[in-house]
Design a protein around this motif. Structure first.
Motif, PDB file in Angstrom:
ATOM      1  N   TRP A   1       0.966  -1.660  -0.243  1.00  0.00           N
ATOM      2  CA  TRP A   1      -0.302  -0.004   0.184  1.00  0.00           C
ATOM      3  C   TRP A   1       0.675   1.264   0.034  1.00  0.00           C
ATOM      4  O   TRP A   1       2.040   1.066   0.033  1.00  0.00           O
ATOM      5  CB  TRP A   1      -0.919   0.171   1.140  1.00  0.00           C
ATOM      6  N   ARG A   2       0.100   2.475  -0.031  1.00  0.00           N
ATOM      7  CA  ARG A   2       0.875   3.709  -0.031  1.00  0.00           C
ATOM      8  C   ARG A   2       1.883   3.468   0.747  1.00  0.00           C
ATOM      9  O   ARG A   2       0.758   3.713   2.525  1.00  0.00           O
ATOM     10  CB  ARG A   2       0.252   4.969  -0.569  1.00  0.00           C
ATOM     11  N   LYS A   3       2.576   4.288   1.928  1.00  0.00           N
ATOM     12  CA  LYS A   3       3.188   4.405   3.319  1.00  0.00           C
ATOM     13  C   LYS A   3       2.707   5.777   3.754  1.00  0.00           C
ATOM     14  O   LYS A   3       1.774   5.603   4.397  1.00  0.00           O
ATOM     15  CB  LYS A   3       3.961   4.731   3.271  1.00  0.00           C
ATOM     16  N   GLU A   4       1.716   6.422   3.283  1.00  0.00           N
ATOM     17  CA  GLU A   4       0.824   7.572   4.135  1.00  0.00           C
ATOM     18  C   GLU A   4      -0.006   7.221   3.684  1.00  0.00           C
ATOM     19  O   GLU A   4      -0.536   7.638   2.038  1.00  0.00           O
ATOM     20  CB  GLU A   4       1.463   9.326   3.502  1.00  0.00           C
ATOM     21  N   ARG A   5      -1.210   6.978   4.225  1.00  0.00           N
ATOM     22  CA  ARG A   5      -2.393   6.874   3.777  1.00  0.00           C
ATOM     23  C   ARG A   5      -3.585   7.198   4.819  1.00  0.00           C
ATOM     24  O   ARG A   5      -3.311   7.774   5.526  1.00  0.00           O
ATOM     25  CB  ARG A   5      -2.848   5.640   4.336  1.00  0.00           C
ATOM     26  N   SER A   6      -4.843   8.048   4.139  1.00  0.00           N
ATOM     27  CA  SER A   6      -5.804   8.271   4.650  1.00  0.00           C
ATOM     28  C   SER A   6      -6.390   7.168   5.009  1.00  0.00           C
ATOM     29  O   SER A   6      -7.105   6.439   4.111  1.00  0.00           O
ATOM     30  CB  SER A   6      -6.325   9.691   3.576  1.00  0.00           C
ATOM     31  N   ARG A   7      -7.865   8.160   5.960  1.00  0.00           N
ATOM     32  CA  ARG A   7      -9.230   6.681   6.163  1.00  0.00           C
ATOM     33  C   ARG A   7      -9.943   7.140   5.084  1.00  0.00           C
ATOM     34  O   ARG A   7     -10.477   6.278   5.193  1.00  0.00           O
ATOM     35  CB  ARG A   7      -9.438   7.305   7.800  1.00  0.00           C
ATOM     36  N   THR A   8     -10.260   7.333   4.082  1.00  0.00           N
ATOM     37  CA  THR A   8     -11.312   8.257   3.426  1.00  0.00           C
ATOM     38  C   THR A   8     -11.073   8.305   2.188  1.00  0.00           C
ATOM     39  O   THR A   8     -11.849   8.599   0.703  1.00  0.00           O
ATOM     40  CB  THR A   8     -11.552   9.589   4.187  1.00  0.00           C
ATOM     41  N   PHE A   9     -10.037   7.683   1.322  1.00  0.00           N
ATOM     42  CA  PHE A   9      -9.252   7.780   0.436  1.00  0.00           C
ATOM     43  C   PHE A   9      -8.543   6.856  -0.553  1.00  0.00           C
ATOM     44  O   PHE A   9      -7.732   6.399  -0.989  1.00  0.00           O
ATOM     45  CB  PHE A   9      -8.386   8.736  -0.141  1.00  0.00           C
ATOM     46  N   HIS A  10      -8.899   5.534   0.292  1.00  0.00           N
ATOM     47  CA  HIS A  10      -8.133   4.398  -0.253  1.00  0.00           C
ATOM     48  C   HIS A  10      -7.699   4.039  -1.658  1.00  0.00           C
ATOM     49  O   HIS A  10      -7.361   3.029  -2.403  1.00  0.00           O
ATOM     50  CB  HIS A  10      -8.998   2.684   0.587  1.00  0.00           C
ATOM     51  N   GLY A  11      -8.598   4.206  -2.239  1.00  0.00           N
ATOM     52  CA  GLY A  11      -8.646   4.401  -4.183  1.00  0.00           C
ATOM     53  C   GLY A  11      -7.045   4.632  -4.290  1.00  0.00           C
ATOM     54  O   GLY A  11      -6.241   4.106  -5.335  1.00  0.00           O
ATOM     55  N   ARG A  12      -6.665   6.148  -4.149  1.00  0.00           N
ATOM     56  CA  ARG A  12      -5.109   6.281  -3.623  1.00  0.00           C
ATOM     57  C   ARG A  12      -4.597   5.368  -3.084  1.00  0.00           C
ATOM     58  O   ARG A  12      -2.884   4.913  -3.553  1.00  0.00           O
ATOM     59  CB  ARG A  12      -5.480   7.792  -3.612  1.00  0.00           C
ATOM     60  N   ASP A  13      -4.603   5.108  -2.062  1.00  0.00           N
ATOM     61  CA  ASP A  13      -3.321   4.457  -1.191  1.00  0.00           C
ATOM     62  C   ASP A  13      -3.612   2.912  -0.855  1.00  0.00           C
ATOM     63  O   ASP A  13      -2.364   2.386  -0.659  1.00  0.00           O
ATOM     64  CB  ASP A  13      -3.886   4.888  -0.003  1.00  0.00           C
ATOM     65  N   ILE A  14      -4.218   2.241  -1.307  1.00  0.00           N
ATOM     66  CA  ILE A  14      -4.824   1.009  -0.639  1.00  0.00           C
ATOM     67  C   ILE A  14      -4.414   0.259  -2.611  1.00  0.00           C
ATOM     68  O   ILE A  14      -4.276  -0.521  -3.121  1.00  0.00           O
ATOM     69  CB  ILE A  14      -5.511   0.383  -0.337  1.00  0.00           C
ATOM     70  N   PHE A  15      -6.143   0.854  -3.320  1.00  0.00           N
ATOM     71  CA  PHE A  15      -6.569  -0.028  -4.315  1.00  0.00           C
ATOM     72  C   PHE A  15      -5.562   0.561  -5.334  1.00  0.00           C
ATOM     73  O   PHE A  15      -4.913  -0.294  -6.111  1.00  0.00           O
ATOM     74  CB  PHE A  15      -7.670   0.414  -4.251  1.00  0.00           C
ATOM     75  N   ALA A  16      -4.958   1.911  -5.379  1.00  0.00           N
ATOM     76  CA  ALA A  16      -4.011   2.150  -7.312  1.00  0.00           C
ATOM     77  C   ALA A  16      -2.888   1.104  -6.818  1.00  0.00           C
ATOM     78  O   ALA A  16      -2.230   1.138  -7.920  1.00  0.00           O
ATOM     79  CB  ALA A  16      -4.398   3.700  -6.810  1.00  0.00           C
ATOM     80  N   PRO A  17      -2.135   1.303  -5.559  1.00  0.00           N
ATOM     81  CA  PRO A  17      -0.851   0.894  -5.516  1.00  0.00           C
ATOM     82  C   PRO A  17      -0.761  -1.141  -5.684  1.00  0.00           C
ATOM     83  O   PRO A  17       0.192  -1.235  -6.211  1.00  0.00           O
ATOM     84  CB  PRO A  17       0.054   1.629  -4.250  1.00  0.00           C
ATOM     85  N   VAL A  18      -1.972  -1.529  -5.150  1.00  0.00           N
ATOM     86  CA  VAL A  18      -1.874  -2.934  -5.851  1.00  0.00           C
ATOM     87  C   VAL A  18      -2.253  -2.925  -6.477  1.00  0.00           C
ATOM     88  O   VAL A  18      -1.695  -3.766  -7.641  1.00  0.00           O
ATOM     89  CB  VAL A  18      -3.155  -3.259  -4.758  1.00  0.00           C
TER      90      VAL A  18
END
Length: 262
Positions: free
Chosen positions: A118-135
């Protein structure tokens, strides 16, 4: 992998959300081809997103990665997941967005719980950017499903009502309304052939009656309603050069009846 990632969201194009996801993907997989399926899914409409991805994904080459983010529960206990279905990969939330696959196809499901992807800096409200996109990018780069997380069996599932058939005909419902206002039902061409065949029917939707099926809305006069089998293989109600949803005052969930004529 095919080196294609598709994106389907309810983000629209007014804000930075879509471009932010693309930036993360390109930072990890600079040679990937990004294809926008739709960013105009109605806000938080999970089943509209399910319909769009179900009717587009399998047209892409094998091993395409589909990033799907319609996620009203972002930041809650719902799981981020990746599915493998018919040599296609789907990344998104476990909130029912992939429901239309579960009863029709065999699939492999992984709960994304390996945060190093995942992205190292993560927001609680934008998993599209921080989890799903890197995966999605890591999948394109060859990271295996088992490296991304652990198997999961119990997935959130939504069901549309099944059409009802009897001696008098068929009854179904409007399950999707496209950009043109066409009313797409859950009544398949196959079901019509099995239950109706070549017998005459009248089609009722809202306060409108249509006295026969046609090949396309262009087969009726301008401004008239038409019932036809659309590109998804389902019965649709449209208006020649008009918006059926608005002109017929019909919303999703409206009943559609095919009544046999004696």
């Amino acid at each position: 992998m095919s080196q294609i990632i598709t994106l389907t969201t309810d983000f629209g194009l007014q804000d930075q959300y879509v471009s932010s996801m693309k930036a993360i993907i390109l930072g990890l997989a600079p040679d990937v081809r990004l294809i926008d399926i739709s960013h105009d899914i109605p806000a938080q409409d999970i089943m509209a997103g399910a319909w769009v991805i179900r009717n587009s994904a399998f047209l892409f080459p094998k091993n395409t990665v589909h990033l799907v983010v319609v996620d009203p529960g972002v930041g809650t206990e719902r799981h981020p997941i990746v599915l493998k279905v018919n040599d296609q990969y789907f990344v998104g939330p476990d909130n029912g967005i992939f429901s239309l696959f579960y009863s029709e196809f065999e699939y492999e499901a992984i709960k994304l719980n390996k945060s190093k992807y995942w992205r190292k800096e993560r927001s609680r409200t934008f998993h599209g950017r921080d989890i799903f996109a890197p995966v999605a990018a890591h999948l394109i780069n060859g990271v295996s499903l088992k490296e991304l997380g652990d198997p999961i069996k119990d997935l959130v599932t939504y069901h549309w009502a099944v059409p009802i058939g009897d001696k008098d005909g068929l009854q179904g419902w409007v399950v999707h309304i496209d950009r043109f206002g066409n009313l797409i039902t859950n009544i398949s061409e196959e079901l019509i052939e099995d239950m109706i065949g070549r017998r005459k029917v009248r089609i009722y939707v809202g306060n409108t009656m249509i006295d026969h099926l046609v090949n396309t809305f262009g087969d009726v006069e301008e401004g008239d309603p038409a019932a036809f089998i659309g590109s998804s293989g389902m019965l649709e109600i449209g208006i020649n050069k008009g918006n059926a949803a608005k002109l017929l005052s019909v919303d999703k969930g409206a009943q559609v009846s095919l009544v046999l004529q004696k």
